[in-house]
Design a protein around this motif. Structure first.
Motif, PDB file in Angstrom:
ATOM      1  N   UNK A 159       0.850  -1.197   0.000  1.00  0.00           N
ATOM      2  CA  UNK A 159       0.000   0.000   0.000  1.00  0.00           C
ATOM      3  C   UNK A 159       0.879   1.239   0.000  1.00  0.00           C
ATOM      4  N   UNK A 160       0.660   2.102  -0.976  1.00  0.00           N
ATOM      5  CA  UNK A 160       1.353   3.393  -1.041  1.00  0.00           C
ATOM      6  C   UNK A 160       0.415   4.387  -1.698  1.00  0.00           C
ATOM      7  N   UNK A 161       0.056   5.414  -0.963  1.00  0.00           N
ATOM      8  CA  UNK A 161      -0.948   6.387  -1.412  1.00  0.00           C
ATOM      9  C   UNK A 161      -2.235   5.657  -1.835  1.00  0.00           C
ATOM     10  N   UNK A 162      -2.621   4.695  -1.049  1.00  0.00           N
ATOM     11  CA  UNK A 162      -3.786   3.887  -1.412  1.00  0.00           C
ATOM     12  C   UNK A 162      -4.981   4.077  -0.504  1.00  0.00           C
ATOM     13  N   UNK A 163      -5.025   5.159   0.257  1.00  0.00           N
ATOM     14  CA  UNK A 163      -6.109   5.370   1.215  1.00  0.00           C
ATOM     15  C   UNK A 163      -7.484   5.388   0.550  1.00  0.00           C
TER      16      UNK A 163
ATOM     17  N   UNK B  53      -1.826  -6.558   4.301  1.00  0.00           N
ATOM     18  CA  UNK B  53      -1.592  -5.205   3.804  1.00  0.00           C
ATOM     19  C   UNK B  53      -0.254  -4.706   4.342  1.00  0.00           C
ATOM     20  N   UNK B  54       0.591  -4.186   3.448  1.00  0.00           N
ATOM     21  CA  UNK B  54       1.898  -3.658   3.845  1.00  0.00           C
ATOM     22  C   UNK B  54       1.950  -2.181   3.486  1.00  0.00           C
ATOM     23  N   UNK B  55       1.899  -1.341   4.505  1.00  0.00           N
ATOM     24  CA  UNK B  55       1.992   0.100   4.305  1.00  0.00           C
ATOM     25  C   UNK B  55       3.470   0.469   4.177  1.00  0.00           C
TER      26      UNK B  55
ATOM     27  N   UNK C  84       2.746   8.442   2.499  1.00  0.00           N
ATOM     28  CA  UNK C  84       2.643   9.773   3.107  1.00  0.00           C
ATOM     29  C   UNK C  84       1.207  10.219   3.384  1.00  0.00           C
ATOM     30  N   UNK C  85       0.206   9.505   2.859  1.00  0.00           N
ATOM     31  CA  UNK C  85      -1.178   9.879   3.141  1.00  0.00           C
ATOM     32  C   UNK C  85      -1.649   9.129   4.383  1.00  0.00           C
ATOM     33  N   UNK C  86      -2.954   9.046   4.591  1.00  0.00           N
ATOM     34  CA  UNK C  86      -3.491   8.389   5.779  1.00  0.00           C
ATOM     35  C   UNK C  86      -3.801   6.919   5.538  1.00  0.00           C
ATOM     36  N   UNK C  87      -3.031   6.274   4.656  1.00  0.00           N
ATOM     37  CA  UNK C  87      -3.239   4.841   4.385  1.00  0.00           C
ATOM     38  C   UNK C  87      -3.124   4.013   5.655  1.00  0.00           C
ATOM     39  N   UNK C  88      -2.215   4.404   6.566  1.00  0.00           N
ATOM     40  CA  UNK C  88      -2.041   3.650   7.804  1.00  0.00           C
ATOM     41  C   UNK C  88      -3.311   3.608   8.637  1.00  0.00           C
TER      42      UNK C  88
END
Length: 323
Positions: A20-24, A47-49, A53-57
């Protein structure tokens, strides 16, 4: 019910690993669609964050609590790259087969079962997907085509096999791949070193649901470098051939100058000399660059550059809630 494959029992039949990268904006819909699938032996999601840099976490943590299937959340301390994130996910996957896919919904979740069944029933270690029509930007398609051409030249893989990030792997292949601890993983290169029991199927490919591709030209170049310098010595051999070729050209030029002098002609002057000098210097610097890339990567590996640093792991809850 646990799935038995190759005489070994696995907690689930299928694990889905999603970097996951910028996938929120899209990962929630992806998890919802995957949770509705009913593959043989059951399903889990990892899921691997990768330092998004967005709020995907925050989105992924909420999904870990509300998911109707077992879902493991892994968070990297910083961005390490897609293949590094996939490696972290593979180490936490528990399925007899593991599918990797992006978080952007370009790979339709309904194709997951077909990909899984093709690998499982055909007893393949790796099944790649290929696309009749790719919904990437033009430069990205050219970059992917070039990367696959490079892979054809450098790796021991069937010619023309398209290497896609939407792939299904057996637990046997994954167990060998995750033994690699170097800082520059290239999952497909590792797979080619493990098995030749490969196949591919054609699947649909959709346009991005949100945003734009996270793959820039810089990231693609880094991927090519990982492929070229981590899994082949062909660039070094090409450097040897380039050096030998320039040596032959230099010898021919020297003979030409000698013959010119013996015939009483004044040897060609500054322009031709500078042309030859610049040509030779260019090839020398190219060879030094290739050697430097190999030495630098060896240095970084010897110094213990991490493949990925996991900040947090929220393990899957095996008690599945009713949909």
């Amino acid at each position: 019910m646990p799935l038995i494959s190759a005489g070994k029992e696995y907690p689930v039949g299928l694990s889905i690993v999603v970097p996951v990268y910028r996938g929120a904006a899209t990962v929630g819909a992806l998890v919802e669609a995957l949770s509705a699938l009913r593959p043989e032996g059951g399903i889990e999601i990892v899921l691997v964050n990768d330092g998004s840099p967005d709020n995907s976490g925050d989105v992924c943590r909420a999904l870990q609590q509300s998911a109707t299937v077992p879902l493991t959340y892994i968070e990297h301390a910083r961005n390490f790259g897609e293949h590094n994130a996939v490696m972290s996910g593979l180490r936490h996957a528990r399925g007899a087969y593991i599918i990797t896919m992006d978080d952007d919904l370009q790979n339709p979740p309904e194709e997951v079962i077909r990909l899984y069944d093709h690998a499982r029933l055909g007893n393949f270690d790796v099944v790649y997907t290929r696309y009749a029509v790719k919904e990437h930007e033009g430069w990205r398609n050219l970059g992917s085509a070039f990367a696959n051409w490079v892979a054809d030249q450098l790796m021991d893989k069937p010619k023309g096999l398209y290497l896609s990030s939407f792939r299904c792997m057996s637990a046997l292949a994954v167990a060998e791949v995750v033994k690699y601890r170097g800082p520059y993983p290239y999952v497909d290169g590792l797979l080619m070193q493990v098995t030749q029991r490969l196949d591919s199927i054609e699947v649909k490919h959709f346009a991005r649901a949100e945003g734009r591709s996270n793959y820039t030209m810089r990231r693609l170049i880094r991927l090519w470098m990982n492929l070229a310098t981590n899994f082949s010595v062909l660039p070094l051999r090409l450097a040897i051939l380039a050096g030998a070729g320039m040596g032959v050209l230099g010898l021919l030029a020297a003979l030409y100058v000698i013959i010119e002098g013996l015939m009483g002609h004044t040897p060609s002057g500054w322009a031709s000399l500078m042309t030859v000098t610049l040509l030779i210097a260019g090839v020398q610097f190219l060879i030094l660059g290739v050697l430097g890339e190999y030495v630098g990567r060896s240095f970084m590996s010897a110094n213990g550059k991490p493949q990925g640093v996991v900040r947090e792991v929220l393990p899957a809850r095996d008690e599945r809630r009713a949909p």
